[in-house]
Write an enzyme that holds these catalytic residues in place. Structure first.
Site, short mmCIF file in Angstrom:
data_model
loop_
_atom_site.label_atom_id
_atom_site.label_comp_id
_atom_site.label_asym_id
_atom_site.label_seq_id
_atom_site.Cartn_x
_atom_site.Cartn_y
_atom_site.Cartn_z
N ARG A 1 87.12 84.09 147.37
CA ARG A 1 85.95 84.64 146.68
C ARG A 1 85.97 86.16 146.56
O ARG A 1 85.17 86.75 145.84
CB ARG A 1 84.66 84.15 147.35
CG ARG A 1 84.41 84.67 148.73
CD ARG A 1 83.28 83.91 149.42
NE ARG A 1 82.03 84.66 149.43
CZ ARG A 1 80.97 84.31 150.16
NH1 ARG A 1 80.98 83.21 150.89
NH2 ARG A 1 79.87 85.02 150.15
N GLU B 1 78.89 73.90 152.76
CA GLU B 1 79.67 74.89 152.01
C GLU B 1 81.16 74.67 152.16
O GLU B 1 81.97 75.47 151.71
CB GLU B 1 79.26 76.31 152.42
CG GLU B 1 79.16 76.55 153.91
CD GLU B 1 78.63 77.94 154.26
OE1 GLU B 1 78.50 78.80 153.37
OE2 GLU B 1 78.35 78.17 155.45
N ARG C 1 70.46 86.00 156.42
CA ARG C 1 71.83 86.19 156.91
C ARG C 1 71.79 87.11 158.12
O ARG C 1 71.80 88.33 157.97
CB ARG C 1 72.70 86.84 155.82
CG ARG C 1 73.02 85.96 154.64
CD ARG C 1 73.97 86.69 153.70
NE ARG C 1 74.57 85.82 152.73
CZ ARG C 1 74.11 85.62 151.49
NH1 ARG C 1 73.02 86.24 151.09
NH2 ARG C 1 74.73 84.82 150.67
N ARG D 1 69.63 81.61 159.38
CA ARG D 1 70.98 81.04 159.54
C ARG D 1 71.59 81.64 160.79
O ARG D 1 71.57 82.86 160.97
CB ARG D 1 71.83 81.40 158.32
CG ARG D 1 73.28 81.01 158.55
CD ARG D 1 74.09 81.21 157.32
NE ARG D 1 74.49 82.59 157.16
CZ ARG D 1 75.16 83.02 156.10
NH1 ARG D 1 75.46 82.19 155.13
NH2 ARG D 1 75.53 84.27 156.01
N HIS E 1 80.24 89.70 150.25
CA HIS E 1 79.01 90.14 150.92
C HIS E 1 78.68 91.59 150.60
O HIS E 1 77.56 92.02 150.78
CB HIS E 1 79.11 89.86 152.42
CG HIS E 1 78.99 88.40 152.71
ND1 HIS E 1 80.09 87.60 152.88
CD2 HIS E 1 77.90 87.59 152.76
CE1 HIS E 1 79.68 86.35 153.06
NE2 HIS E 1 78.37 86.32 152.99
N CYS F 1 71.54 77.83 148.30
CA CYS F 1 71.26 79.23 148.64
C CYS F 1 72.41 80.17 148.27
O CYS F 1 72.36 81.35 148.57
CB CYS F 1 70.92 79.38 150.12
SG CYS F 1 72.28 78.95 151.20
N ASN G 1 78.62 79.71 147.33
CA ASN G 1 79.62 80.80 147.31
C ASN G 1 80.90 80.33 148.01
O ASN G 1 82.01 80.52 147.52
CB ASN G 1 79.10 82.03 148.06
CG ASN G 1 77.82 82.56 147.45
OD1 ASN G 1 77.53 82.27 146.30
ND2 ASN G 1 77.06 83.31 148.21
N ASP G 2 80.70 79.71 149.17
CA ASP G 2 81.86 79.21 149.89
C ASP G 2 82.33 77.87 149.35
O ASP G 2 83.52 77.59 149.30
CB ASP G 2 81.55 79.10 151.39
CG ASP G 2 81.67 80.44 152.08
OD1 ASP G 2 82.64 81.17 151.78
OD2 ASP G 2 80.80 80.78 152.88
C1 PEP Z 1 77.32 80.62 150.59
O1 PEP Z 1 78.45 80.50 151.04
O2 PEP Z 1 76.98 80.20 149.46
C2 PEP Z 1 76.28 81.31 151.36
C3 PEP Z 1 75.03 81.32 150.97
O3 PEP Z 1 76.67 81.98 152.48
P1 PEP Z 1 77.48 83.37 152.44
O4 PEP Z 1 77.47 83.89 151.03
O5 PEP Z 1 76.79 84.28 153.38
O6 PEP Z 1 78.84 82.97 152.89
MG MG Z 2 78.79 80.86 153.11
#
Ligand code: PEP
Ligand code: MG
Length: 589
Positions: free
Chosen positions: A477, A443, A308, A344, A201, A514, A466-467
Site C-alpha cells: 500500500r 483486513e 488509531r 483499536r 499512514h 473503516c 486499506n490492508d
Molecule cells: C485498514 O487497514 O483499512 C485500516 C483502517 O487500518 P490502518 O489503515 O490503520 O492499517
Molecule cells: Mg489496517
C-alpha cells in the site's frame, strides 16, 4: 539554476492524498536523514560525553546481536552472519578512536562528531572501485545510523518548527507517519513528497491534521529550491512552482467554489444519515489523536468508528503508561457520549515504527511483527492498554477492536488476556463496562474467508479495506510504483466484503468499513448495496459521505452491488459505481 528558470511556471503531477489548496514558499528537506543535533560542550562535560558514546556503542552491539539471533533462528546462521560485519563496525577502533579524539579536541557532542567522522569513512570507501569495500560502506552507514539514533534517543527529524516563522509548504523526499504527526498545521501549509501513497499512514495523518498534501511526485525534492513560490492542489495532485498570475486567478475561483460546497455540507451536521428510502447508515469518524474530537463533533459523525491509538506511542521515548492512556481514552469517550467510540488496540509495525522500542528491522514489515501479533507476544504492553480502555469504558459508550486478526485463534487469545484484565479490575474494585462490545478488524484475506468462525467470538466486525486490498492483491500500500494495481473495486475485494457481511449478519453481529474506501463517495452506493451497517472515515469526509447517502436509495444500491458482482474487472465495477454517483451527486465528486 538560471534566474529565468526559477521564475517560469513549472507544473508537476502527483497523487492527491489530502484535500485543500495551499499557496506559499517552499521549505525543502532533501533527505530522509535525521537532523543530528550539534552543540558545544564545556571541558568538564567531556568525560560524561565519552561515557554516553560508550553506552550507545554497547546498546548498538546488543541490538545487532539480538537481530542476529532472531535471523539465525528464523532463516539460519548463514544469513545471520552478515551482521558480523556490522559488529566489526561497532568495534572498529580506528573509527571509534578518531571520534573520541575529535570530541576531546573540538568539544563537540558525540552524535555530531560520530556523524562527521563516519560520513568521511563512508565517502572514502564508497568511492573505491571495489565491490567488497563499497559493501562495507553500506554496513558502516547502517550501523552509524543506529549508533546516532541511540545517542539521540531515537528522536527523528525535527519538523515541528515548520521551517521558521513563516508558514510554508514542506517538500521532502519522504515523510514517515511520525514525522507527519509532528507537523504543526499552524506553520505547515501543505506538503509534497517524492514517494508515498493514498493509504499510507502519512497520508491518513495529513487528512486528519487537515494539511493539504500531494505525494508520488518522483523527484520534486530535487526540482524545487528553498523559498520558491508554490501552489499545491490537494484535490487533483498538481504542484505549480512559481504560479503565474493567471494560474493564481484560476485557483482563487476554484477555492471559492470549493468553499461554497464545504459550507453547504456543513449545514448537514444535524441531519440524519439516511437513504431516500429510509435506511439509516451509521456514519462515524476515524481519529488519530484525542485532540481530533472537536472536528468529529463539528462533522456530524455519530461517534468514532476507529481510534488509531498507535499515535499515542509514536514520537515518544517510552511506552505510554496505563494512566496516560486512561486519561486520553476517557477524554475522548466522555466528550462523545452517548455516541460510541471504537478504540483499536495497538497496531504498531508496518509503516508505524516506534523508534524507542528498538524493534528489529524487518524485511517485510507489513507482513511481519505487527499489531495483534506484537501485542500477543508482549502481554505487558497489551494489558496496560486493555486495562486503560476498560477503565475508560466506565465513562461513556466505549467499544474495543483488535487489528490484523488473521484467524479466530488470535481473537480467542486476545480475549483471554482481556478476561485477565477484567478479573484484575474486578478484584481491585475498579469500575468498567461489563458489556463493552468487542470487535475484530477484518483486513487479512484469511480473516475474511473465516469470518463465520470469528463472528462467533466477537460483537462486531470492522473491515479495514486499506490492508484488505493490500493483502488480497499482494500490492504494497506504500509503493507508488505499483499504485495502479491497488484497486479497491477488484472483484475479489467485492467478494470478500460480501462474504464478511453475510457471515456477520448470519451470526447476528453488525459490520462496518473503516478503511479509506469508506470515505470515497464514488463507492458509497456499492458499500451500501453490499449491506454494511456502518461507514467510518476521516472527519473531514463525513459530511460528504452523509450528503451522498441522503441522495441514494437502497433499492438502487442493492441493484448496483448485484450488477457489480457480475462484472469481471476493477475498472468496470468502478465505472458502474461512478455512473450511479454521478447521476445523484456530481457536485461531490
Ligand atoms: C485498514 O487497514 O483499512 C485500516 C483502517 O487500518 P490502518 O489503515 O490503520 O492499517
Ligand atoms: Mg489496517
Amino acid at each position: 539554476m538560471s534566474k529565468s528558470k526559477m521564475r517560469a511556471e513549472r507544473r508537476f503531477q502527483g497523487v492527491a492524498v489530502s484535500p485543500g489548496i495551499a499557496r506559499g514558499k517552499a521549505w525543502v528537506h532533501r533527505t530522509d536523514e535525521e537532523v543530528v543535533p550539534r552543540y558545544e560542550l564545556k571541558s568538564e562535560q567531556i568525560a560524561a560525553e565519552l561515557g554516553r558514546l560508550e553506552a550507545a556503542l554497547t546498546r548498538t552491539r546488543g541490538q545487532i546481536q539480538e537481530l542476529q539471533q532472531r535471523i539465525s533462528l528464523s532463516v539460519g546462521d548463514e544469513n545471520a552472519s552478515i551482521f558480523d560485519a556490522h559488529l566489526l563496525v561497532v568495534d572498529d577502533r580506528s573509527l571509534i578512536d578518531e571520534v573520541v579524539r575529535t570530541i576531546k579536541k573540538e568539544n563537540l557532542n558525540a552524535e555530531s562528531v560520530f556523524t562527521n567522522v563516519s560520513g568521511r569513512y563512508i565517502k572514502t570507501l564508497s568511492e573505491i572501485d571495489d565491490p567488497y569495500l563499497r559493501e562495507r560502506a553500506v554496513d558502516i552507514h547502517d550501523v552509524c545510523r543506529r549508533v546516532v539514533r541511540n545517542l539521540t534517543g531515537g528522536a527523528s527529524r525535527d519538523l515541528t518548527s515548520g521551517g521558521g516563522e513563516e508558514r510554508r509548504i514542506l517538500i521532502s523526499h519522504n515523510l514517515t507517519p511520525s514525522d507527519t504527526a509532528q507537523l504543526n498545521p499552524a506553520t505547515v501549509l501543505g506538503f509534497a513528497t517524492d514517494v508515498g501513497s493514498k493509504t499510507s499512514h502519512t497520508a491518513i495523518m495529513a487528512r486528519s491534521l487537515n494539511i493539504p498534501a500531494v505525494v508520488a511526485l518522483h523527484d520534486i525534492s530535487q526540482q524545487v529550491e528553498m523559498d520558491e513560490s508554490l501552489l499545491l492542489d490537494g484535490y487533483t495532485g498538481l504542484i505549480v512552482v512559481n504560479p503565474s498570475a493567471a494560474t493564481l486567478e484560476a485557483y482563487a475561483e476554484i477555492e471559492r467554489q470549493k468553499g461554497m460546497v464545504e459550507r453547504e455540507l456543513g449545514s448537514l451536521r444535524e441531519t440524519e444519515c439516511k437513504t431516500m428510502d429510509g435506511k439509516h447508515l451509521v456514519l462515524s469518524a476515524n481519529i488519530e489523536m484525542p485532540r481530533d474530537v472537536a472536528v468529529v463533533k463539528q462533522s456530524g459523525a455519530e461517534g468514532v468508528g476507529l481510534f488509531r491509538t498507535e499515535f499515542l506511542y509514536l514520537n515518544s521515548d517510552q511506552l505510554p503508561s496505563e494512566e496516560t492512556q486512561y486519561e486520553a481514552y476517557k477524554s475522548v469517550v466522555s466528550q462523545l457520549a452517548p455516541d460510541p467510540v471504537i478504540i483499536r488496540t495497538l497496531d504498531l509495525g508496518g509503516d508505524k515504527i516506534m523508534t524507542s522500542l528498538n524493534l528489529p528491522e524487518e524485511m517485510n514489515p507489513f507482513l511481519g511483527w505487527r499489531a495483534i501479533r506484537f501485542c500477543l507476544e508482549r502481554p505487558d504492553v497489551f494489558k496496560t492498554q486493555i486495562r486503560a480502555i476498560l477503565r475508560a469504558s466506565a465513562h461513556g459508550n466505549l467499544r474495543m477492536m483488535y487489528p490484523m486478526i488473521s484467524g479466530v485463534e488470535e481473537v480467542r487469545k486476545a480475549n483471554v488476556i482481556l478476561e485477565e484484565c477484567r478479573n484484575e479490575l474486578r478484584e481491585e474494585g475498579v469500575a468498567y463496562d461489563e458489556r463493552m462490545q468487542i470487535g475484530a478488524m477484518i483486513e487479512i484475506p484469511s480473516a475474511a474467508v473465516s469470518a463465520d468462525l470469528i463472528a462467533q467470538e466477537v460483537d462486531f466486525f470492522s473491515i479495514g479495506t486499506n490492508d484488505l486490498v493490500q493483502y488480497t492483491i499482494a500490492v504494497d500500500r506504500l509503493n507508488e510504483r505499483i499504485a495502479h494495481l491497488y484497486e479497491p473495486t477488484h472483484p475479489a475485494i467485492l467478494r470478500l466484503i460480501r462474504m464478511v457481511v453475510s457471515a456477520a449478519h448470519d451470526h447476528g453481529i453488525w459490520v462496518g468499513v473503516c478503511g479509506e474506501m469508506a470515505g470515497e463517495v464514488t463507492l458509497t452506493p456499492l458499500l451500501l448495496g453490499l449491506g454494511v451497517d456502518e461507514l467510518s472515515t476521516g472527519a473531514a469526509l463525513v459530511p460528504r459521505v452523509k450528503a451522498a447517502v441522503q441522495q441514494l436509495s437502497m433499492e438502487e444500491c442493492v441493484r448496483l452491488a448485484e450488477a457489480a458482482a457480475a462484472l469481471d474487472s476493477a475498472a468496470a465495477i468502478y465505472a458502474a459505481c461512478d455512473a450511479v454517483a454521478r447521476a445523484h451527486y456530481p457536485e461531490l465528486l
